[in-house]
Design a protein around this motif. Structure first.
Motif, PDB file in Angstrom:
ATOM      1  N   SER A  32       0.850  -1.180   0.000  1.00  0.00           N
ATOM      2  CA  SER A  32       0.000   0.000   0.000  1.00  0.00           C
ATOM      3  C   SER A  32       0.890   1.235   0.000  1.00  0.00           C
ATOM      4  O   SER A  32       2.093   1.138   0.194  1.00  0.00           O
ATOM      5  N   MET A  36      -3.505   6.015  -1.222  1.00  0.00           N
ATOM      6  CA  MET A  36      -4.698   5.208  -0.939  1.00  0.00           C
ATOM      7  C   MET A  36      -4.914   4.127  -1.995  1.00  0.00           C
ATOM      8  O   MET A  36      -5.980   4.004  -2.585  1.00  0.00           O
ATOM      9  N   HIS A  69      -3.214   2.397   6.995  1.00  0.00           N
ATOM     10  CA  HIS A  69      -3.874   1.349   6.205  1.00  0.00           C
ATOM     11  C   HIS A  69      -3.901   0.056   7.006  1.00  0.00           C
ATOM     12  O   HIS A  69      -3.000  -0.229   7.790  1.00  0.00           O
ATOM     13  N   CYS A 135      -9.322  -1.681   3.053  1.00  0.00           N
ATOM     14  CA  CYS A 135      -8.753  -0.896   4.134  1.00  0.00           C
ATOM     15  C   CYS A 135      -9.916  -0.201   4.833  1.00  0.00           C
ATOM     16  O   CYS A 135     -10.698   0.497   4.189  1.00  0.00           O
ATOM     17  N   HIS A 140     -11.185   5.294   3.092  1.00  0.00           N
ATOM     18  CA  HIS A 140     -10.317   4.506   2.213  1.00  0.00           C
ATOM     19  C   HIS A 140     -11.033   3.305   1.582  1.00  0.00           C
ATOM     20  O   HIS A 140     -10.665   2.862   0.508  1.00  0.00           O
TER      21      HIS A 140
END
Length: 151
Positions: A32, A36, A69, A135, A140
């Motif tokens: 990640s 995002m 995340h 997430c 997100h």
């Protein structure tokens, strides 16, 4: 007589191998970033895996409080409701409702430069089942999501 008992025990061991011998832990890695995004939008797990060892890596620089995340797995039918409920939770709870049975597995929330690993059983997941990972950090989940496929 002891020789006969030894042979019987050996025969049983050969017929019924230890559970650990049958276990197959399959590794998965998800990357990640601060944009995002999950680098992987589909993860595949072989049907003979008994557990998954999933590592989430955050390649960004922003701390968890601002751009954290995590990785959450639910049935696709449950994903939206779990994500919405997570938006009402706290960072300390990884933005997930506590003890929610709809959550199959999840990592903690991590910030830039961090990684975390979890291991979860595949038992209960069905080949061809419909599973979504996402997430749950507020805002997100609608962008950071993907599909888990049991082959």
């Amino acid at each position: 007589m002891p020789n006969r008992a030894w042979r019987g025990a050996l025969a049983l061991l050969l017929l019924f191998p230890a559970t650990g011998a049958l276990a197959r832990v399959c590794p998965l890695t998800v990357d990640s970033n601060d944009s995002m995004r999950f680098a992987q939008t589909e993860l595949r797990v072989a049907a003979d895996c008994t557990q998954v060892r999933l590592t989430l890596r955050h390649g960004g620089r922003v701390p968890a409080t601002a751009m954290g995340h995590n990785w959450v797995l639910t049935r696709t039918a449950d994903y939206r409701q779990v994500a919405l409920a997570g938006g009402r939770a706290r960072l300390a709870d990884s933005y997930l409702p506590k003890d929610d049975a709809r959550v199959i597995a999840h990592t903690k929330v991590i910030g830039g430069g961090e990684s975390t690993t979890i291991t979860f059983p595949v038992r209960g997941l069905q080949r061809g089942g419909d599973y979504t990972f996402f997430c749950s950090f507020p805002g997100h989940w609608n962008v950071m999501r993907g599909k888990l496929v049991i082959e």
